[in-house]
Scaffold this active site. Structure first.
Site, PDB file in Angstrom:
ATOM      1  N   ASP A 121     -11.616   6.033   0.740  1.00 54.69           N
ATOM      2  CA  ASP A 121     -10.524   5.531  -0.092  1.00 54.69           C
ATOM      3  C   ASP A 121      -9.778   6.717  -0.704  1.00 54.69           C
ATOM      4  O   ASP A 121     -10.377   7.690  -1.150  1.00 54.69           O
ATOM      5  CB  ASP A 121     -11.075   4.617  -1.202  1.00 54.69           C
ATOM      6  CG  ASP A 121      -9.988   3.767  -1.832  1.00 54.69           C
ATOM      7  OD1 ASP A 121      -9.985   2.545  -1.617  1.00 54.69           O
ATOM      8  OD2 ASP A 121      -9.126   4.344  -2.547  1.00 54.69           O
ATOM      9  N   HIS A 133      -4.252  -5.999   4.560  1.00 49.30           N
ATOM     10  CA  HIS A 133      -5.007  -5.908   5.816  1.00 49.30           C
ATOM     11  C   HIS A 133      -6.459  -5.975   5.333  1.00 49.30           C
ATOM     12  O   HIS A 133      -6.899  -5.091   4.571  1.00 49.30           O
ATOM     13  CB  HIS A 133      -4.704  -4.579   6.522  1.00 49.30           C
ATOM     14  CG  HIS A 133      -5.437  -4.365   7.820  1.00 49.30           C
ATOM     15  ND1 HIS A 133      -4.767  -4.088   9.006  1.00 49.30           N
ATOM     16  CD2 HIS A 133      -6.756  -4.350   8.115  1.00 49.30           C
ATOM     17  CE1 HIS A 133      -5.662  -3.919   9.979  1.00 49.30           C
ATOM     18  NE2 HIS A 133      -6.878  -4.074   9.460  1.00 49.30           N
ATOM     19  N   CYS A 182      -2.770  -0.747   9.367  1.00 53.84           N
ATOM     20  CA  CYS A 182      -2.462  -0.696  10.809  1.00 53.84           C
ATOM     21  C   CYS A 182      -1.931   0.691  11.174  1.00 53.84           C
ATOM     22  O   CYS A 182      -2.258   1.223  12.237  1.00 53.84           O
ATOM     23  CB  CYS A 182      -1.450  -1.774  11.185  1.00 53.84           C
ATOM     24  SG  CYS A 182      -2.190  -3.426  11.371  1.00 53.84           S
ATOM     25  N   CYS A 206       2.304  -2.528   7.814  1.00 48.88           N
ATOM     26  CA  CYS A 206       0.962  -2.545   7.221  1.00 48.88           C
ATOM     27  C   CYS A 206       0.385  -1.129   7.224  1.00 48.88           C
ATOM     28  O   CYS A 206       0.246  -0.519   8.290  1.00 48.88           O
ATOM     29  CB  CYS A 206       0.060  -3.497   8.013  1.00 48.88           C
ATOM     30  SG  CYS A 206      -1.669  -3.377   7.544  1.00 48.88           S
ATOM     31  N   GLY A 250      -6.835  -8.770  -7.349  1.00 49.38           N
ATOM     32  CA  GLY A 250      -6.278  -7.417  -7.359  1.00 49.38           C
ATOM     33  C   GLY A 250      -6.077  -6.818  -5.980  1.00 49.38           C
ATOM     34  O   GLY A 250      -5.995  -5.600  -5.833  1.00 49.38           O
ATOM     35  N   THR A 283      -4.315  -5.254  -3.088  1.00 49.40           N
ATOM     36  CA  THR A 283      -3.031  -4.540  -3.020  1.00 49.40           C
ATOM     37  C   THR A 283      -2.616  -4.230  -1.587  1.00 49.40           C
ATOM     38  O   THR A 283      -1.435  -4.009  -1.321  1.00 49.40           O
ATOM     39  CB  THR A 283      -3.089  -3.214  -3.815  1.00 49.40           C
ATOM     40  OG1 THR A 283      -4.148  -2.405  -3.302  1.00 49.40           O
ATOM     41  CG2 THR A 283      -3.309  -3.472  -5.298  1.00 49.40           C
ATOM     42  N   HIS A 298      -5.404  -6.986  12.888  1.00 48.79           N
ATOM     43  CA  HIS A 298      -4.755  -7.244  11.603  1.00 48.79           C
ATOM     44  C   HIS A 298      -5.054  -8.660  11.138  1.00 48.79           C
ATOM     45  O   HIS A 298      -4.657  -9.629  11.772  1.00 48.79           O
ATOM     46  CB  HIS A 298      -3.241  -7.037  11.682  1.00 48.79           C
ATOM     47  CG  HIS A 298      -2.571  -7.319  10.359  1.00 48.79           C
ATOM     48  ND1 HIS A 298      -2.370  -6.344   9.416  1.00 48.79           N
ATOM     49  CD2 HIS A 298      -2.123  -8.469   9.817  1.00 48.79           C
ATOM     50  CE1 HIS A 298      -1.811  -6.886   8.342  1.00 48.79           C
ATOM     51  NE2 HIS A 298      -1.649  -8.181   8.564  1.00 48.79           N
ATOM     52  N   HIS A 340     -10.014  -5.738   4.078  1.00 43.86           N
ATOM     53  CA  HIS A 340     -10.873  -4.556   3.986  1.00 43.86           C
ATOM     54  C   HIS A 340     -12.022  -4.828   3.034  1.00 43.86           C
ATOM     55  O   HIS A 340     -11.914  -5.625   2.106  1.00 43.86           O
ATOM     56  CB  HIS A 340     -10.070  -3.336   3.521  1.00 43.86           C
ATOM     57  CG  HIS A 340      -9.297  -3.569   2.262  1.00 43.86           C
ATOM     58  ND1 HIS A 340      -8.084  -4.232   2.255  1.00 43.86           N
ATOM     59  CD2 HIS A 340      -9.573  -3.274   0.974  1.00 43.86           C
ATOM     60  CE1 HIS A 340      -7.649  -4.301   1.010  1.00 43.86           C
ATOM     61  NE2 HIS A 340      -8.523  -3.739   0.209  1.00 43.86           N
ATOM     62  N   ASN A 373     -11.562  -7.869  -2.031  1.00 47.88           N
ATOM     63  CA  ASN A 373     -10.603  -8.494  -2.933  1.00 47.88           C
ATOM     64  C   ASN A 373      -9.684  -9.383  -2.105  1.00 47.88           C
ATOM     65  O   ASN A 373      -9.092  -8.922  -1.127  1.00 47.88           O
ATOM     66  CB  ASN A 373      -9.765  -7.426  -3.655  1.00 47.88           C
ATOM     67  CG  ASN A 373     -10.603  -6.611  -4.629  1.00 47.88           C
ATOM     68  OD1 ASN A 373     -11.475  -7.145  -5.300  1.00 47.88           O
ATOM     69  ND2 ASN A 373     -10.352  -5.309  -4.691  1.00 47.88           N
TER      70      ASN A 373
HETATM   71  P1  AMP Z   1      -7.484  -3.514  -2.695  1.00 48.23           P
HETATM   72  O1  AMP Z   1      -7.089  -3.332  -4.136  1.00 48.23           O
HETATM   73  O2  AMP Z   1      -8.787  -4.237  -2.533  1.00 48.23           O
HETATM   74  O3  AMP Z   1      -6.366  -4.111  -1.865  1.00 48.23           O
HETATM   75  O4  AMP Z   1      -7.782  -2.058  -2.170  1.00 48.23           O
HETATM   76  C1  AMP Z   1      -6.867  -1.244  -1.505  1.00 48.23           C
HETATM   77  C2  AMP Z   1      -7.466   0.127  -1.508  1.00 48.23           C
HETATM   78  O5  AMP Z   1      -6.798   0.909  -0.537  1.00 48.23           O
HETATM   79  C3  AMP Z   1      -7.359   0.871  -2.842  1.00 48.23           C
HETATM   80  O6  AMP Z   1      -8.654   1.214  -3.315  1.00 48.23           O
HETATM   81  C4  AMP Z   1      -6.520   2.099  -2.492  1.00 48.23           C
HETATM   82  O7  AMP Z   1      -6.916   3.248  -3.190  1.00 48.23           O
HETATM   83  C5  AMP Z   1      -6.753   2.232  -0.997  1.00 48.23           C
HETATM   84  N1  AMP Z   1      -5.707   2.909  -0.241  1.00 48.23           N
HETATM   85  C6  AMP Z   1      -4.366   2.650  -0.282  1.00 48.23           C
HETATM   86  N2  AMP Z   1      -3.714   3.466   0.568  1.00 48.23           N
HETATM   87  C7  AMP Z   1      -4.662   4.239   1.172  1.00 48.23           C
HETATM   88  C8  AMP Z   1      -4.627   5.291   2.144  1.00 48.23           C
HETATM   89  N3  AMP Z   1      -3.471   5.707   2.689  1.00 48.23           N
HETATM   90  N4  AMP Z   1      -5.792   5.871   2.504  1.00 48.23           N
HETATM   91  C9  AMP Z   1      -6.955   5.464   1.954  1.00 48.23           C
HETATM   92  N5  AMP Z   1      -7.063   4.478   1.044  1.00 48.23           N
HETATM   93  C10 AMP Z   1      -5.936   3.890   0.648  1.00 48.23           C
HETATM   94 ZN    ZN Z   2      -2.713  -4.308   9.319  1.00 43.87          ZN
END
Ligand code: AMP
Ligand code: ZN
Length: 113
Positions: free
Chosen positions: A30, A98, A7, A4, A93, A95, A46, A100, A87
């Site tokens: 972000d 974990h 994590c 993850c 959407g 992605t 987690h 957030h 999300n």
């Molecule tokens: P979601 O689409 O709601 O799952 O949002 C995941 C978010 O995590 C996206 O806006 C990505 O730009 C962000 N993200 C992915 N990897 C990282 C990272 N290493 N540091 C900061 N943000 C990240």
């Molecule tokens: Zn996690």
């Protein structure tokens, strides 16, 4: 969770730009901002997403929202307005699996609902 990325951020294995941290949550910028202010607030435990939250996580969820409110104030977007987004799942959407919450501000947003 071994694979993850959030994590790994919590463990310092992947770098992040920290905005805030306490015993329950961690907040960081972000990596691909969708607005002038785009912060992610994550629980230190987690949970894959909102579907995994239970009664047991009630206080944590409240704390995340109040942390978003506090950070919005500190980041200067309280008055102009902000959006808090979670999300959950494929159609939304999600992605990173974990849980957030996105805190977005500094711009106007189109209305989804
Ligand atoms: P979601 O689409 O709601 O799952 O949002 C995941 C978010 O995590 C996206 O806006 C990505 O730009 C962000 N993200 C992915 N990897 C990282 C990272 N290493 N540091 C900061 N943000 C990240
Ligand atoms: Zn996690």
């Amino acid at each position: 969770m071994n694979d993850c990325i959030f994590c790994k951020i919590l463990q310092g294995e992947i770098p992040s730009k920290k905005v805030y941290e306490d015993e329950l949550v961690y907040a960081f910028y972000d990596i691909a901002p969708a607005a002038p202010v785009h912060v992610l607030i994550i629980p230190k435990i987690h949970l894959a997403g909102m579907n995994e939250a239970t009664e047991e996580h009630k206080a944590l969820l409240g704390h995340i929202l109040l942390t978003a409110q506090k950070l919005a104030d500190e980041l200067g977007i309280s008055k102009s307005g902000y959006r808090i987004i979670n999300n959950c799942g494929e159609n939304a959407g999600q992605t990173v699996f974990h849980m957030h919450f996105h805190l977005l501000g500094g711009d106007t947003f189109t209305s989804l609902v």
